[in-house]
Design an enzyme around this catalytic site. Sequence first.
Site, PDB file in Angstrom:
ATOM      1  N   ASP A  21       0.830  -1.209   0.000  1.00  0.00           N
ATOM      2  CA  ASP A  21       0.000   0.000   0.000  1.00  0.00           C
ATOM      3  C   ASP A  21       0.868   1.263   0.000  1.00  0.00           C
ATOM      4  O   ASP A  21       1.995   1.256   0.492  1.00  0.00           O
ATOM      5  CB  ASP A  21      -0.902  -0.029   1.248  1.00  0.00           C
ATOM      6  CG  ASP A  21      -2.034   0.991   1.148  1.00  0.00           C
ATOM      7  OD1 ASP A  21      -2.318   1.475   0.041  1.00  0.00           O
ATOM      8  OD2 ASP A  21      -2.621   1.301   2.200  1.00  0.00           O
ATOM      9  N   ASN A  69     -10.773  -2.497  -6.064  1.00  0.00           N
ATOM     10  CA  ASN A  69      -9.942  -1.619  -6.897  1.00  0.00           C
ATOM     11  C   ASN A  69     -10.539  -1.342  -8.283  1.00  0.00           C
ATOM     12  O   ASN A  69     -10.158  -0.387  -8.953  1.00  0.00           O
ATOM     13  CB  ASN A  69      -8.523  -2.194  -7.071  1.00  0.00           C
ATOM     14  CG  ASN A  69      -7.667  -2.069  -5.829  1.00  0.00           C
ATOM     15  OD1 ASN A  69      -6.734  -2.847  -5.620  1.00  0.00           O
ATOM     16  ND2 ASN A  69      -7.954  -1.085  -4.981  1.00  0.00           N
TER      17      ASN A  69
END
Length: 246
Positions: A21, A69
């Site tokens: 991330d 996503n």
Amino acid sequence: MSKLEEIKSGRLPQHLAIIMDGNGRWAKERGKLRVFGHQNGVQAVRQTVETAAKLQIGYLTLYAFSTENWKRPKMEVDTLMRLLVTSLRKELKTLTENNIRLNAIGCVESLPGKAVQELREVIKRTENNDGMTLTLALSYGAREEITSAVKALGTKVKNSIISPEKIDESIINDHLYTRGLPDVDLLIRTSGEYRISNFLLWQIAYAELYFTDVFWPDFNEEHLLEALKSYQNRERRFGKISEQLN
Ligand code: FPP
């Protein structure tokens, strides 16, 4: 002894999973578009894979693209898919040289045709490698994974292939995308966020969790060794008390 050798001589996770991330924020800090962060994240993937293979870690699973996503701007999704295809093409040699077998989990069929094709090709060409198994979680969501396992088991019960009393943890394991992989021992998340984000919910039941503030594109061998050192200093009790462990 180098730090790598020192860590290698200690207890290592059999299965390491990583939530990569911070690519977007890394790029933003540099006044660049988010996709610049993803592009720079690829070399962190390469370094991590190579270090894990050097350490003879059996299983490395990377969260590369979640079911959620897909909601990102099309341009970002397209770039991520392109990066996946070019990286797979480029890294086949690295995978082979390091005896790594590629695997994928998630709704892989929902990826663009080119990505599915490239993925299948690299999985096929590395299937006989018996070193580390590198699993890419792509269009992956743990709740979706558990839901499809429940559906498959429900169908088997309906068709009298299995009786409900027979369903145990091992049978559930066999119906997850991760069938054949051991439970996660260590889960790392970069970028200073303290969340699991729908990643391997079943498989991390007893995993050690490690969070670092480093953004993914900056994550390097030194950071990985630091995480592993922290893992080596933990006592894993699996519900028991210290005195019961030998
Ligand atoms: C999270 O950062 C990262 C991703 C959603 C994608 C990860 C992809 C790569 C590291 C590159 C390609 C991967 C492979 C396997 C070739 P973020 O965008 O959520 O960052 P932010 O939290 O700062 O916005």
